[in-house]
Design an enzyme around this catalytic site. Structure first.
Site, short mmCIF file in Angstrom:
data_model
loop_
_atom_site.label_atom_id
_atom_site.label_comp_id
_atom_site.label_asym_id
_atom_site.label_seq_id
_atom_site.Cartn_x
_atom_site.Cartn_y
_atom_site.Cartn_z
N SER A 147 -11.00 -48.59 58.65
CA SER A 147 -11.47 -47.34 58.97
C SER A 147 -12.28 -46.41 58.09
CB SER A 147 -9.58 -46.50 58.45
OG SER A 147 -9.85 -44.79 58.53
N TYR A 160 -3.08 -44.89 53.28
CA TYR A 160 -3.45 -45.71 53.99
C TYR A 160 -4.70 -45.92 54.14
CZ TYR A 160 -5.41 -46.23 59.15
OH TYR A 160 -6.26 -46.06 60.21
P1 NAP Z 1 -1.53 -47.36 68.40
O1 NAP Z 1 -2.36 -47.00 69.08
O2 NAP Z 1 -0.60 -47.02 67.32
O3 NAP Z 1 -1.13 -48.52 68.38
C1 NAP Z 1 -0.87 -49.81 67.07
C2 NAP Z 1 -0.97 -51.20 67.71
O4 NAP Z 1 -0.07 -51.77 66.56
C3 NAP Z 1 0.43 -51.11 68.52
O5 NAP Z 1 -0.06 -52.63 69.45
C4 NAP Z 1 1.82 -51.82 67.66
O6 NAP Z 1 2.69 -52.74 68.51
C5 NAP Z 1 0.51 -52.50 66.80
N1 NAP Z 1 2.00 -52.16 65.50
C6 NAP Z 1 2.09 -50.85 65.07
N2 NAP Z 1 2.74 -52.19 63.55
C7 NAP Z 1 2.95 -53.35 63.65
C8 NAP Z 1 4.06 -53.67 63.13
N3 NAP Z 1 4.41 -53.38 62.33
N4 NAP Z 1 4.10 -54.89 63.22
C9 NAP Z 1 3.17 -55.28 64.83
N5 NAP Z 1 2.17 -54.38 65.07
C10 NAP Z 1 2.32 -52.82 64.96
O7 NAP Z 1 -3.28 -47.62 66.82
P2 NAP Z 1 -4.90 -47.09 66.76
O8 NAP Z 1 -4.79 -45.95 67.12
O9 NAP Z 1 -4.79 -47.51 68.07
O10 NAP Z 1 -5.18 -48.67 65.79
C11 NAP Z 1 -6.05 -49.62 65.53
C12 NAP Z 1 -6.20 -49.76 64.41
O11 NAP Z 1 -7.32 -48.67 64.13
C13 NAP Z 1 -5.58 -49.71 63.47
O12 NAP Z 1 -5.33 -50.53 62.39
C14 NAP Z 1 -6.09 -48.26 62.44
O13 NAP Z 1 -5.34 -48.31 61.62
C15 NAP Z 1 -6.89 -48.20 63.08
N6 NAP Z 1 -7.31 -47.22 63.10
C16 NAP Z 1 -7.13 -46.38 64.18
C17 NAP Z 1 -8.33 -44.96 63.60
C18 NAP Z 1 -7.56 -43.74 65.19
O14 NAP Z 1 -8.30 -42.77 64.71
N7 NAP Z 1 -6.24 -43.70 66.04
C19 NAP Z 1 -9.07 -45.00 62.84
C20 NAP Z 1 -9.27 -45.72 62.10
C21 NAP Z 1 -8.81 -46.60 62.32
P3 NAP Z 1 4.11 -51.58 69.35
O15 NAP Z 1 2.82 -51.45 70.45
O16 NAP Z 1 4.55 -53.26 69.49
O17 NAP Z 1 4.20 -50.89 68.82
#
Ligand code: NAP
Length: 254
Positions: A147, A160
């Site tokens: 991040s 986080y």
């Molecule tokens: P998201 O839309 O909330 O999707 C999360 C994904 O991770 C889903 O496929 C979910 O599976 C899976 N997941 C979450 N918790 C889990 C667990 N305990 N066990 C197994 N699978 C789990 O998230 P995103 O925004 O795409 O984020 C993806 C990555 O990017 C993360 O590491 C996040 O920290 C990082 N990130 C995101 C942002 C942002 O602004 N969105 C910014 C910086 C970094 P299910 O669908 O089955 O729940």
């Protein structure tokens, strides 16, 4: 032929958001992709449908991370899926994308929140890599989704941010350790990306405008902005890049 033809990739958290787009992109480049998810089977199926609609190959792997036995469950599902595809357990690309957020300033942090964030965002990732290294081919790729909160102070989500700091440090040390196997290890550090993770923060036009203003380009990131960087890091073109944390925040808070 795509840049990843003949490769096999495991993308954690590929049912939604950034991971879904990464799975689509890698499959679009010719990789066979394992679409890992935690519990949202319907979303995982949608990812698989999208990949297949575009002519790609993918299969699902269900495993909740951050609970006892998580890594074993994941690799058992991964190996079974590979076997159904007629492949052995070896693979080429590991994208550690699954993660959870948790808004809490220092005065709001609880031991439960701390343990949960560390368990999913840091601990599971380390042991996923540890076990995966037995099967990852020499010349392979490890890409950790971190991040921009490791560069830009974000006190609203202090633990986080800390768990992602651990990912950056892990990336650096691991890259040095795996050079002799020609495996590259890099992190990608997104800023705000339009996904379910921060839907609550985009509840009004004003809130969206504020998030957009963080970027030099004046918009919120899209999953494809991040997936394209991951695809580069997964390809041969990135062979001379390792141990790096690649900012993917559209120049946020430069
Ligand atoms: P998201 O839309 O909330 O999707 C999360 C994904 O991770 C889903 O496929 C979910 O599976 C899976 N997941 C979450 N918790 C889990 C667990 N305990 N066990 C197994 N699978 C789990 O998230 P995103 O925004 O795409 O984020 C993806 C990555 O990017 C993360 O590491 C996040 O920290 C990082 N990130 C995101 C942002 C942002 O602004 N969105 C910014 C910086 C970094 P299910 O669908 O089955 O729940």
């Amino acid at each position: 032929m795509g840049t990843l033809a003949g490769r096999t990739a495991l993308v954690t958290g590929a049912s939604r958001g950034i991971g879904r787009q990464v799975a689509r992109k890698l499959a679009g480049e010719g990789a066979l992709v394992a679409v890992h998810y935690g519990s949202n089977e319907e979303a995982a199926r949608e990812t698989l449908d999208l990949v297949r609609r575009d002519g790609g190959r993918a299969f699902p792997v269900r495993a909740e991370l951050g609970v006892p036995g998580d890594v074993e469950t994941l690799y058992a599902g991964f190996e079974a899926g590979l076997a159904r595809e007629g492949c052995g357990p070896e693979f080429d690309i590991l994208v550690n994308n699954a993660g959870v957020s948790g808004s809490a300033r220092i005065e709001e942090v609880t031991p439960e929140l701390f343990d949960r964030l560390v368990a999913v965002n840091s601990r599971a990732l380390v042991f996923l890599v540890q076990k995966g290294l037995k099967y990852l081919r020499d010349g392979g790729r490890i890409i950790n989704i971190s991040s921009a909160a490791t560069r830009i102070a974000y006190p609203e989500s202090i633990v986080y941010s800390m768990t992602k700091g651990a990912v950056d440090t892990f990336t650096l040390a691991l890259a040095k350790g795996l050079g002799d196997r020609d495996i590259t290890v890099n992190a990608v550090n997104p800023g705000f990306v339009e996904t379910d993770m921060n839907a609550g923060k985009r509840s009004s036009a004003e809130a969206c405008a504020e998030l957009a203003s963080w970027s030099a380009f004046g918009r919120i990131g899209r999953p494809s902005d991040v997936a394209d960087i991951v695809a580069f890091l997964a390809s041969d073109a990135s062979r001379w890049v390792t141990g790096q944390c690649i900012d993917a925040s559209g120049g946020s808070r430069l």
